[in-house]
Scaffold this motif. Structure first.
Motif, PDB file in Angstrom:
ATOM      1  N   VAL A 184       0.703   6.078   1.290  1.00 24.74           N
ATOM      2  CA  VAL A 184       1.252   4.777   1.673  1.00 24.74           C
ATOM      3  C   VAL A 184       2.777   4.806   1.640  1.00 24.74           C
ATOM      4  N   ILE A 185       3.340   5.391   0.612  1.00 21.04           N
ATOM      5  CA  ILE A 185       4.796   5.476   0.500  1.00 21.04           C
ATOM      6  C   ILE A 185       5.385   6.226   1.688  1.00 21.04           C
ATOM      7  N   ASP A 186       4.777   7.341   2.038  1.00 18.44           N
ATOM      8  CA  ASP A 186       5.253   8.129   3.179  1.00 18.44           C
ATOM      9  C   ASP A 186       5.221   7.306   4.455  1.00 18.44           C
ATOM     10  N   ARG A 187       4.124   6.566   4.676  1.00 18.36           N
ATOM     11  CA  ARG A 187       4.016   5.762   5.887  1.00 18.36           C
ATOM     12  C   ARG A 187       5.056   4.639   5.911  1.00 18.36           C
ATOM     13  N   LEU A 188       5.270   3.994   4.775  1.00 20.57           N
ATOM     14  CA  LEU A 188       6.247   2.908   4.708  1.00 20.57           C
ATOM     15  C   LEU A 188       7.666   3.406   4.990  1.00 20.57           C
ATOM     16  N   GLU A 189       8.003   4.557   4.486  1.00 19.05           N
ATOM     17  CA  GLU A 189       9.333   5.113   4.757  1.00 19.05           C
ATOM     18  C   GLU A 189       9.489   5.431   6.242  1.00 19.05           C
ATOM     19  N   GLN A 190       8.424   5.900   6.880  1.00 19.63           N
ATOM     20  CA  GLN A 190       8.462   6.138   8.320  1.00 19.63           C
ATOM     21  C   GLN A 190       8.664   4.842   9.099  1.00 19.63           C
ATOM     22  N   LEU A 191       8.165   3.747   8.541  1.00 13.84           N
ATOM     23  CA  LEU A 191       8.268   2.448   9.196  1.00 13.84           C
ATOM     24  C   LEU A 191       9.589   1.739   8.904  1.00 13.84           C
ATOM     25  N   GLY A 192      10.479   2.380   8.159  1.00 12.46           N
ATOM     26  CA  GLY A 192      11.802   1.810   7.927  1.00 12.46           C
ATOM     27  C   GLY A 192      11.925   0.952   6.690  1.00 12.46           C
ATOM     28  N   PHE A 193      11.102   1.203   5.693  1.00 14.52           N
ATOM     29  CA  PHE A 193      11.218   0.501   4.416  1.00 14.52           C
ATOM     30  C   PHE A 193      11.875   1.408   3.379  1.00 14.52           C
ATOM     31  N   SER A 194      12.684   0.816   2.512  1.00 13.70           N
ATOM     32  CA  SER A 194      13.259   1.521   1.358  1.00 13.70           C
ATOM     33  C   SER A 194      12.554   1.047   0.099  1.00 13.70           C
ATOM     34  N   ILE A 195      12.183   1.988  -0.755  1.00 15.95           N
ATOM     35  CA  ILE A 195      11.484   1.651  -1.993  1.00 15.95           C
ATOM     36  C   ILE A 195      12.505   1.290  -3.064  1.00 15.95           C
ATOM     37  N   LYS A 196      12.367   0.102  -3.611  1.00 20.11           N
ATOM     38  CA  LYS A 196      13.268  -0.363  -4.661  1.00 20.11           C
ATOM     39  C   LYS A 196      12.664  -0.166  -6.048  1.00 20.11           C
ATOM     40  N   SER A 197      11.355  -0.301  -6.155  1.00 22.92           N
ATOM     41  CA  SER A 197      10.680  -0.037  -7.428  1.00 22.92           C
ATOM     42  C   SER A 197       9.205   0.196  -7.153  1.00 22.92           C
ATOM     43  N   MET A 198       8.553   0.890  -8.097  1.00 24.22           N
ATOM     44  CA  MET A 198       7.114   1.089  -7.998  1.00 24.22           C
ATOM     45  C   MET A 198       6.542   1.146  -9.400  1.00 24.22           C
ATOM     46  N   ARG A 199       5.291   0.732  -9.511  1.00 17.42           N
ATOM     47  CA  ARG A 199       4.649   0.728 -10.824  1.00 17.42           C
ATOM     48  C   ARG A 199       3.139   0.703 -10.664  1.00 17.42           C
ATOM     49  N   GLY A 200       2.473   1.181 -11.683  1.00 14.78           N
ATOM     50  CA  GLY A 200       1.030   1.087 -11.745  1.00 14.78           C
ATOM     51  C   GLY A 200       0.630  -0.214 -12.413  1.00 14.78           C
ATOM     52  N   ILE A 201      -0.443  -0.799 -11.918  1.00 16.62           N
ATOM     53  CA  ILE A 201      -0.971  -2.039 -12.488  1.00 16.62           C
ATOM     54  C   ILE A 201      -2.344  -1.729 -13.072  1.00 16.62           C
ATOM     55  N   ARG A 202      -2.498  -1.934 -14.355  1.00 20.20           N
ATOM     56  CA  ARG A 202      -3.697  -1.561 -15.129  1.00 20.20           C
ATOM     57  C   ARG A 202      -3.818  -0.041 -15.216  1.00 20.20           C
ATOM     58  N   CYS A 203      -2.829   0.563 -15.869  1.00 21.08           N
ATOM     59  CA  CYS A 203      -2.828   2.015 -16.085  1.00 21.08           C
ATOM     60  C   CYS A 203      -3.809   2.428 -17.178  1.00 21.08           C
ATOM     61  N   PHE A 204      -4.151   1.481 -18.064  1.00 20.62           N
ATOM     62  CA  PHE A 204      -4.990   1.802 -19.219  1.00 20.62           C
ATOM     63  C   PHE A 204      -6.258   0.936 -19.299  1.00 20.62           C
ATOM     64  N   HIS A 205      -6.144  -0.312 -18.911  1.00 15.61           N
ATOM     65  CA  HIS A 205      -7.246  -1.262 -19.065  1.00 15.61           C
ATOM     66  C   HIS A 205      -8.575  -0.724 -18.549  1.00 15.61           C
ATOM     67  N   ASP A 206      -8.580  -0.198 -17.352  1.00 16.70           N
ATOM     68  CA  ASP A 206      -9.832   0.175 -16.699  1.00 16.70           C
ATOM     69  C   ASP A 206     -10.429   1.480 -17.215  1.00 16.70           C
TER      70      ASP A 206
END
Length: 248
Positions: A184-206
């Motif tokens: 997804v990140i690769d595709r978004l960069e191809q589409l002209g988006f810059s990543i400002k931050s990224m994080r996992g949601i529920r890294c431990f809960h599940d």
């Protein structure tokens, strides 16, 4: 059988209970509220559109922060619940993602847990890339295929993994198209988006072996999620993956 975009007509009340009436739903919502509060901190009131926003729990939160909200969803039944619960100042529209062509009018687009329910999620990303204005922000969350594979391996679901994590009879409340974050990140960069931050949601809960601890030790779990959600390798194991992006 060809995949179709998923609507929750006929499942609205069950959807509401399953998503927000559980520790996994509460945890996801809390963490996403925190990242949006952080990302929008210091900005004047923003024009925000939430795509596939369901009953509008996130729209309600953002509106309470002083922003101007438009909520869309494909399901009129879901939106009926939203109209019962939300402030009348929130503009509510029945629409699928691909029919929303005025994204350029908004400062922020919120698209949380939508891609995994679409037949063609990368076409949806292309639509966002085409429609959004330069400088606009995108809050994107999706069901993490890599985390899904990892958790199924932990539980010994080897045949399911060998089938490409496909089931013969799709359960309507199980995401049909989990996506790999790096793809997804690769595709978004191809589409002209810059990543400002990224994080996992529920890294431990599940991954808890004792599921009851999600409730009995909720605050400790929440603190752990906050501490490690942006750190490698844990962020890549979040059951959901969040990206805060800017359109170039």
């Amino acid at each position: 059988m060809a995949l179709k975009d998923q609507s929750f007509n006929g499942l609205a009340h069950k959807f509401n209970r399953n998503i927000y009436g559980t520790t996994k739903g509460q945890l996801r919502h809390t963490l996403l509220c925190e990242v949006l509060s952080e990302s929008l901190s210091g900005l004047p009131p923003q024009r925000i559109i939430e795509l596939g926003g369901g009953t509008g729990v996130m729209s309600a939160f953002l509106a309470a922060q002083g922003h101007h909200l438009t909520l869309t969803d494909i399901s009129e039944e879901i939106l009926a619940l939203a109209r019962e619960q939300l402030d009348s100042a929130i503009d509510i529209r029945q629409a699928d993602l691909f029919s929303v062509n005025e994204l350029g009018d908004f400062d922020v687009v919120v698209c949380h847990a939508v891609l995994e329910w679409l037949a063609h999620p990368f076409d949806a990303l292309a639509h966002l890339g085409t429609q959004m204005a330069p400088g606009a922000k995108l809050s994107l969350t999706f069901f993490n295929r890599d985390a899904a594979l990892f958790s199924n391996a932990i539980y010994g679901n080897f045949d399911y993994i060998a089938r490409g994590m496909k089931v013969k009879n799709q359960v309507r409340l199980n995401p049909q198209q989990p996506l790999s974050p790096k793809v997804v990140i690769d595709r978004l960069e191809q589409l002209g988006f810059s990543i400002k931050s990224m994080r996992g949601i529920r890294c431990f809960h599940d991954y808890l072996r004792d599921k009851d601890m999600a409730a009995s030790h909720y605050e400790e779990l929440l603190a752990l999620e906050r501490q490690y959600c942006t750190q490698e390798p844990y962020l890549w194991l979040g059951k959901y993956f969040h990206l805060w992006l800017e359109k170039n």
